[in-house]
Design a protein around this motif. Sequence first.
Motif, PDB file in Angstrom:
ATOM      1  N   MET A 108       1.206  -1.187  -0.142  1.00 51.55           N
ATOM      2  CA  MET A 108      -0.151   0.092  -0.271  1.00 51.55           C
ATOM      3  C   MET A 108       1.030   1.353   0.132  1.00 51.55           C
ATOM      4  O   MET A 108       0.570   2.043  -0.701  1.00 51.55           O
ATOM      5  N   GLY A 109       1.845   1.612   0.435  1.00 56.40           N
ATOM      6  CA  GLY A 109       2.942   2.508   0.940  1.00 56.40           C
ATOM      7  C   GLY A 109       3.562   2.736  -0.617  1.00 56.40           C
ATOM      8  O   GLY A 109       3.241   3.664  -0.609  1.00 56.40           O
ATOM      9  N   PHE A 110       3.972   1.673  -0.935  1.00 54.03           N
ATOM     10  CA  PHE A 110       4.247   1.963  -3.101  1.00 54.03           C
ATOM     11  C   PHE A 110       3.179   2.390  -4.043  1.00 54.03           C
ATOM     12  O   PHE A 110       3.750   3.427  -4.462  1.00 54.03           O
ATOM     13  N   ALA A 111       1.782   1.532  -3.563  1.00 53.34           N
ATOM     14  CA  ALA A 111       1.225   2.225  -4.664  1.00 53.34           C
ATOM     15  C   ALA A 111       0.651   3.822  -4.088  1.00 53.34           C
ATOM     16  O   ALA A 111       0.811   4.740  -4.966  1.00 53.34           O
ATOM     17  N   GLY A 112       1.113   3.594  -2.887  1.00 54.03           N
ATOM     18  CA  GLY A 112       0.062   4.996  -2.672  1.00 54.03           C
ATOM     19  C   GLY A 112       1.098   6.166  -3.342  1.00 54.03           C
ATOM     20  O   GLY A 112       1.070   7.254  -3.226  1.00 54.03           O
ATOM     21  N   SER A 113       2.690   5.684  -2.288  1.00 53.03           N
ATOM     22  CA  SER A 113       3.686   6.477  -3.790  1.00 53.03           C
ATOM     23  C   SER A 113       3.054   7.240  -5.139  1.00 53.03           C
ATOM     24  O   SER A 113       2.884   8.233  -5.562  1.00 53.03           O
ATOM     25  N   GLY A 114       3.070   6.138  -5.974  1.00 60.48           N
ATOM     26  CA  GLY A 114       2.539   6.357  -7.648  1.00 60.48           C
ATOM     27  C   GLY A 114       1.320   7.519  -7.395  1.00 60.48           C
ATOM     28  O   GLY A 114       1.161   8.176  -8.500  1.00 60.48           O
ATOM     29  N   ILE A 115       0.373   7.020  -6.399  1.00 57.64           N
ATOM     30  CA  ILE A 115      -1.074   7.435  -6.329  1.00 57.64           C
ATOM     31  C   ILE A 115      -0.567   9.243  -6.446  1.00 57.64           C
ATOM     32  O   ILE A 115      -1.229  10.180  -6.983  1.00 57.64           O
ATOM     33  N   THR A 116       0.047   9.798  -5.659  1.00 56.33           N
ATOM     34  CA  THR A 116       0.218  10.855  -5.004  1.00 56.33           C
ATOM     35  C   THR A 116       1.139  11.645  -5.981  1.00 56.33           C
ATOM     36  O   THR A 116       0.429  13.252  -5.886  1.00 56.33           O
ATOM     37  N   VAL A 117       2.412  10.740  -6.848  1.00 56.67           N
ATOM     38  CA  VAL A 117       3.025  11.637  -7.500  1.00 56.67           C
ATOM     39  C   VAL A 117       2.296  11.847  -8.747  1.00 56.67           C
ATOM     40  O   VAL A 117       1.973  13.591  -9.084  1.00 56.67           O
ATOM     41  N   MET A 118       1.144  10.974  -9.105  1.00 55.53           N
ATOM     42  CA  MET A 118       0.774  11.774 -10.383  1.00 55.53           C
ATOM     43  C   MET A 118      -0.192  12.251 -10.281  1.00 55.53           C
ATOM     44  O   MET A 118      -1.023  12.729 -11.023  1.00 55.53           O
ATOM     45  N   ALA A 119      -0.963  12.142  -8.883  1.00 55.21           N
ATOM     46  CA  ALA A 119      -1.960  13.433  -9.038  1.00 55.21           C
ATOM     47  C   ALA A 119      -1.635  14.746  -8.689  1.00 55.21           C
ATOM     48  O   ALA A 119      -1.776  15.528  -9.401  1.00 55.21           O
ATOM     49  N   MET A 120      -0.197  14.813  -7.873  1.00 52.93           N
ATOM     50  CA  MET A 120       0.354  16.308  -8.453  1.00 52.93           C
ATOM     51  C   MET A 120       1.200  16.240  -9.745  1.00 52.93           C
ATOM     52  O   MET A 120       0.652  17.218 -10.297  1.00 52.93           O
ATOM     53  N   SER A 121       1.293  15.256 -10.559  1.00 53.36           N
ATOM     54  CA  SER A 121       2.183  15.468 -12.090  1.00 53.36           C
ATOM     55  C   SER A 121       0.569  15.559 -12.730  1.00 53.36           C
ATOM     56  O   SER A 121       0.733  16.535 -13.707  1.00 53.36           O
ATOM     57  N   ALA A 122      -0.343  15.643 -12.481  1.00 58.29           N
ATOM     58  CA  ALA A 122      -2.235  15.930 -12.611  1.00 58.29           C
ATOM     59  C   ALA A 122      -1.886  17.586 -13.227  1.00 58.29           C
ATOM     60  O   ALA A 122      -2.382  18.075 -14.061  1.00 58.29           O
ATOM     61  N   LEU A 123      -1.717  17.943 -12.273  1.00 54.94           N
ATOM     62  CA  LEU A 123      -2.172  19.309 -11.417  1.00 54.94           C
ATOM     63  C   LEU A 123      -1.482  20.231 -12.675  1.00 54.94           C
ATOM     64  O   LEU A 123      -1.531  21.550 -13.416  1.00 54.94           O
ATOM     65  N   THR A 124      -0.135  19.817 -13.309  1.00 52.80           N
ATOM     66  CA  THR A 124       0.363  20.195 -14.285  1.00 52.80           C
ATOM     67  C   THR A 124       0.056  20.005 -16.136  1.00 52.80           C
ATOM     68  O   THR A 124       0.659  20.736 -16.156  1.00 52.80           O
TER      69      THR A 124
END
Length: 514
Positions: A108-124
């Motif tokens: 869940m931790g590794f998966a969560g890092s992918g979710i948060t990074v891609m969510a922030m990337s979506a802002l750009t």
Amino acid sequence: MTGAGGRKWWALAAVNLCVLVVTLDGTVLSVALPELAKALSATESGLQWFLSGYLLTLAAGVLPAGLAGDRWGRKKVMLVSLAAFGAGSVLCAYAPSPGIFLTARLLMGFAGSGITVMAMSALTVLFDDRERGAAVGVYEVANFLALPAGPILGGWMLTHLWWGWVFLINVPVVAVGLIVGTVLVPESRATKRPDLDLTGMISSVIGLVVLTYGLIEAGERGWSAAVTLTTTAGGIAILGGFFAWERRLGGRGGMPMVDPALFRSRAFSWGAVLSGTAGLCVAGLLFSMPQYFQAVQGADAMESGLKMLPFVIGLVLGALPAGPLAKAAGARLTIALGFVLAGVGAGIGAVTSAVSATAFVVVWMAVLCAGVGLALTATTSVALSELSVERSGIGSAVVQTFQKTCAPLGSAVMGSVLAASYQARLGHAGLPVGAAPEIRHSVFSGLAIADRLGSLSLERRIRDAFAYGLDVSLLATAGIALTGLILTLTFAPRTRPAGHAGATIPDGAHAGRS
């Protein structure tokens, strides 16, 4: 990659709902530990790893997640991460042993890092310069809401439902994220497919794991403990080697995972650094205030969670106007104002006593958190404004690295200051023979001993000593805010760069679509 009309805002809402769940899972477990100890026959060491393992992999996975998004597609990484997070949640709920439960938490931790990074990337990727400030505010609000929601929701569910629902509640949220992400979030990746850079990937993961573990141990054992010193120093050394390798690889024409060119932008570099500094101002409160409410004011776990609501209200009130204020007054003044408010709130809070009125605590906590919300949102927006779509994945991961490591660092620093001040005020004289070490080690143990002895004077002494420790830690927080203010006025760019995102970080390419 841009959405049409309101589709991109619906996409952002769905992605942020998943971000909220990832952040919530970092706090909800604290109230579930007693149930897990009974259900899984877990040891104290196992319980500690249930908490720490998630935070370790959440921090360590951000840079590889950013690279994976740029290389294989950010939407793909987000959807795979969501599916893995949901699978880990189900495995946690039905885990038959501590080992399987810990494996699920690491997943869940590794998966969560992918979710948060891609969510922030979506802002750009989804929003241009005109809208990004507001989008960052919404993103930060999603993160902030989860901080007190974890203990509150977890406390209610554990009171009324089977403990497994603490994890199964993630499944419908993940399902919504998968559906909306598939329909509304367009795919993007770097036009020039980055190399894997296995050396950089492995060294960054190991370095962040070791450093984060050292900071967690600092909060548990103190800064002078051998394990703290060796792991913290080791993590810093490994990360130093990682950055040296990245520079060398880039210098000889290779494709490093983190391109040193990112840091040629003053706005990106200081935006990332100052976002971590802003996080430090508030991380310690998550450690100290629940203890203050429960040990000093006598609240139970649910009441303590509810008393943390001014924390999130302040963060939200600071985050929402950050974008418009930065447009009107400039990002530099907006960030500076955030640090001023954080320092003022911490300074006021530094006179909190064991008998302070709830209204007084609400006011200073809300002011401090409003300042952090303002500064954190503005600094994140400044850093992201410098990223082109081409570099949005790894660039967002770098910003996330600063923000993810500030939580254990802030807790370790403030926890150490609080503990040292608590013990100094408590002293040794007059403490019950044989019980002094236990009283000095933990405020809860001390109060339990005072209650067993029926000593009201010892109880008052312990509570006063803890309140004094809280005050000193808030003075340290005010010092961090002052440092952030000085750094902002000295190094932050006077104005936001003109033009579109990524204008000052050349990459010679635009994002591809699929």
